[in-house]
Scaffold this motif. Structure first.
Motif, mmCIF file in Angstrom:
data_model
loop_
_atom_site.group_PDB
_atom_site.id
_atom_site.type_symbol
_atom_site.label_atom_id
_atom_site.label_comp_id
_atom_site.label_asym_id
_atom_site.label_seq_id
_atom_site.Cartn_x
_atom_site.Cartn_y
_atom_site.Cartn_z
ATOM 1 N N ASN A 13 12.669 45.625 43.251
ATOM 2 C CA ASN A 13 13.013 45.870 44.642
ATOM 3 C C ASN A 13 14.424 45.432 44.982
ATOM 4 O OD1 ASN A 13 10.365 46.744 45.060
ATOM 5 N ND2 ASN A 13 9.693 44.672 45.533
ATOM 6 N N ARG A 14 14.970 44.493 44.236
ATOM 7 C CA ARG A 14 16.236 43.881 44.604
ATOM 8 C C ARG A 14 17.423 44.339 43.774
ATOM 9 N NH1 ARG A 14 14.973 42.460 49.453
ATOM 10 N NH2 ARG A 14 13.554 40.725 49.620
ATOM 11 N N ASP A 15 17.198 44.859 42.568
ATOM 12 C CA ASP A 15 18.347 45.137 41.714
ATOM 13 C C ASP A 15 19.283 46.170 42.321
ATOM 14 O OD1 ASP A 15 16.729 47.336 41.194
ATOM 15 O OD2 ASP A 15 16.934 47.214 39.028
ATOM 16 N N ARG A 20 24.511 47.127 44.860
ATOM 17 C CA ARG A 20 25.335 47.688 45.941
ATOM 18 C C ARG A 20 26.243 46.634 46.558
ATOM 19 N NH1 ARG A 20 20.634 50.292 46.940
ATOM 20 N NH2 ARG A 20 19.996 48.854 48.570
ATOM 21 N N LYS A 21 25.722 45.431 46.747
ATOM 22 C CA LYS A 21 26.494 44.389 47.409
ATOM 23 C C LYS A 21 27.452 43.661 46.481
ATOM 24 C CE LYS A 21 23.250 43.279 51.075
ATOM 25 N NZ LYS A 21 22.475 42.197 51.698
ATOM 26 N N HIS A 22 27.061 43.485 45.224
ATOM 27 C CA HIS A 22 27.825 42.633 44.314
ATOM 28 C C HIS A 22 28.100 43.302 42.967
ATOM 29 C CE1 HIS A 22 26.995 39.499 47.196
ATOM 30 N NE2 HIS A 22 25.708 39.770 47.107
ATOM 31 N N GLY A 23 27.950 44.597 42.908
ATOM 32 C CA GLY A 23 28.043 45.320 41.645
ATOM 33 C C GLY A 23 29.377 45.238 40.939
ATOM 34 N N ASN A 24 30.448 45.036 41.683
ATOM 35 C CA ASN A 24 31.763 44.972 41.036
ATOM 36 C C ASN A 24 32.138 43.552 40.616
ATOM 37 O OD1 ASN A 24 32.215 43.959 43.587
ATOM 38 N ND2 ASN A 24 34.143 45.051 43.898
ATOM 39 N N THR A 25 31.211 42.611 40.780
ATOM 40 C CA THR A 25 31.460 41.232 40.351
ATOM 41 C C THR A 25 31.434 41.164 38.836
ATOM 42 O OG1 THR A 25 30.386 40.420 42.356
ATOM 43 C CG2 THR A 25 30.671 38.847 40.546
ATOM 44 N N ARG A 26 32.442 40.540 38.274
ATOM 45 C CA ARG A 26 32.519 40.441 36.817
ATOM 46 C C ARG A 26 31.578 39.354 36.290
ATOM 47 N NH1 ARG A 26 38.473 39.797 34.868
ATOM 48 N NH2 ARG A 26 37.320 37.978 34.327
ATOM 49 N N VAL A 27 31.090 39.579 35.083
ATOM 50 C CA VAL A 27 30.219 38.608 34.424
ATOM 51 C C VAL A 27 30.928 37.259 34.317
ATOM 52 C CG1 VAL A 27 29.111 38.037 32.219
ATOM 53 C CG2 VAL A 27 28.806 40.320 33.216
ATOM 54 N N ALA A 28 32.236 37.263 34.076
ATOM 55 C CA ALA A 28 32.991 36.011 33.984
ATOM 56 C C ALA A 28 32.863 35.190 35.267
ATOM 57 C CB ALA A 28 34.461 36.292 33.690
ATOM 58 N N ALA A 46 32.734 42.721 31.922
ATOM 59 C CA ALA A 46 31.724 43.689 32.356
ATOM 60 C C ALA A 46 31.373 43.422 33.814
ATOM 61 C CB ALA A 46 30.480 43.577 31.485
ATOM 62 N N GLU A 47 31.043 44.478 34.535
ATOM 63 C CA GLU A 47 30.669 44.337 35.938
ATOM 64 C C GLU A 47 29.156 44.266 36.077
ATOM 65 O OE1 GLU A 47 32.557 47.408 38.235
ATOM 66 O OE2 GLU A 47 34.496 46.394 38.121
ATOM 67 N N LEU A 48 28.707 43.525 37.072
ATOM 68 C CA LEU A 48 27.286 43.315 37.283
ATOM 69 C C LEU A 48 26.511 44.630 37.360
ATOM 70 C CD1 LEU A 48 24.901 41.445 37.795
ATOM 71 C CD2 LEU A 48 25.553 41.410 40.216
ATOM 72 N N ALA A 49 27.040 45.615 38.042
ATOM 73 C CA ALA A 49 26.338 46.892 38.166
ATOM 74 C C ALA A 49 26.036 47.522 36.812
ATOM 75 C CB ALA A 49 27.157 47.874 39.018
ATOM 76 N N GLN A 62 17.885 34.047 38.385
ATOM 77 C CA GLN A 62 18.859 33.302 39.178
ATOM 78 C C GLN A 62 19.476 34.194 40.259
ATOM 79 O OE1 GLN A 62 21.739 31.442 36.560
ATOM 80 N NE2 GLN A 62 20.117 30.882 35.142
ATOM 81 N N LEU A 63 19.857 35.398 39.872
ATOM 82 C CA LEU A 63 20.454 36.328 40.833
ATOM 83 C C LEU A 63 19.483 36.670 41.952
ATOM 84 C CD1 LEU A 63 22.321 38.921 38.602
ATOM 85 C CD2 LEU A 63 23.345 37.376 40.253
ATOM 86 N N VAL A 64 18.254 37.018 41.591
ATOM 87 C CA VAL A 64 17.262 37.406 42.588
ATOM 88 C C VAL A 64 16.987 36.248 43.544
ATOM 89 C CG1 VAL A 64 14.846 38.063 42.911
ATOM 90 C CG2 VAL A 64 16.218 39.221 41.183
ATOM 91 N N HIS A 65 16.857 35.058 43.010
ATOM 92 C CA HIS A 65 16.607 33.885 43.851
ATOM 93 C C HIS A 65 17.733 33.690 44.865
ATOM 94 C CE1 HIS A 65 16.846 29.611 44.920
ATOM 95 N NE2 HIS A 65 15.540 29.682 44.939
ATOM 96 N N ASP A 66 18.965 33.668 44.379
ATOM 97 C CA ASP A 66 20.092 33.451 45.289
ATOM 98 C C ASP A 66 20.250 34.594 46.278
ATOM 99 O OD1 ASP A 66 20.700 30.950 44.360
ATOM 100 O OD2 ASP A 66 22.289 31.623 43.022
#
Length: 85
Positions: A13-15, A20-28, A46-49, A62-66
């Motif tokens: 449900n959340r991915d 959409r909100k944070h997809g361009n955030t880099r793994v670093a 790599a980007e989160l998306a 961790q991502l889903v929780h936050d």
């Protein structure tokens, strides 16, 4: 998508919303937030998306929780500010 037992189906449900909100955030950047073991096997640039659906249980949890508690955006912003990006 890889089945992620223990997440109570929340990732399904959340991915999309997280991407959409944070997809361009880099793994670093996310490794600054969650530690160097976040998203093992993925390049730092790599980007989160692009990696979200293949994340291991720990990283995704961790991502889903936050995200669910409204903390993800602030944690990312602080990591970026701290790193001087």
């Amino acid at each position: 998508m890889i089945d992620q037992p223990g997440l109570g189906g929340r990732h399904r449900n959340r991915d999309g919303e997280i991407s959409r909100k944070h997809g361009n955030t880099r793994v670093a950047t996310l490794r600054l937030v969650y530690g160097r073991h976040f998203a093992p096997g993925f390049a730092a640039d790599a980007e989160l998306a692009d990696v979200l659906e293949a994340l291991d249980k720990s990283s995704l949890s961790q991502l889903v929780h936050d995200h669910d508690f409204g903390h993800l955006g602030g944690k990312i912003a602080r990591a970026v500010d701290t790193a001087g990006h």
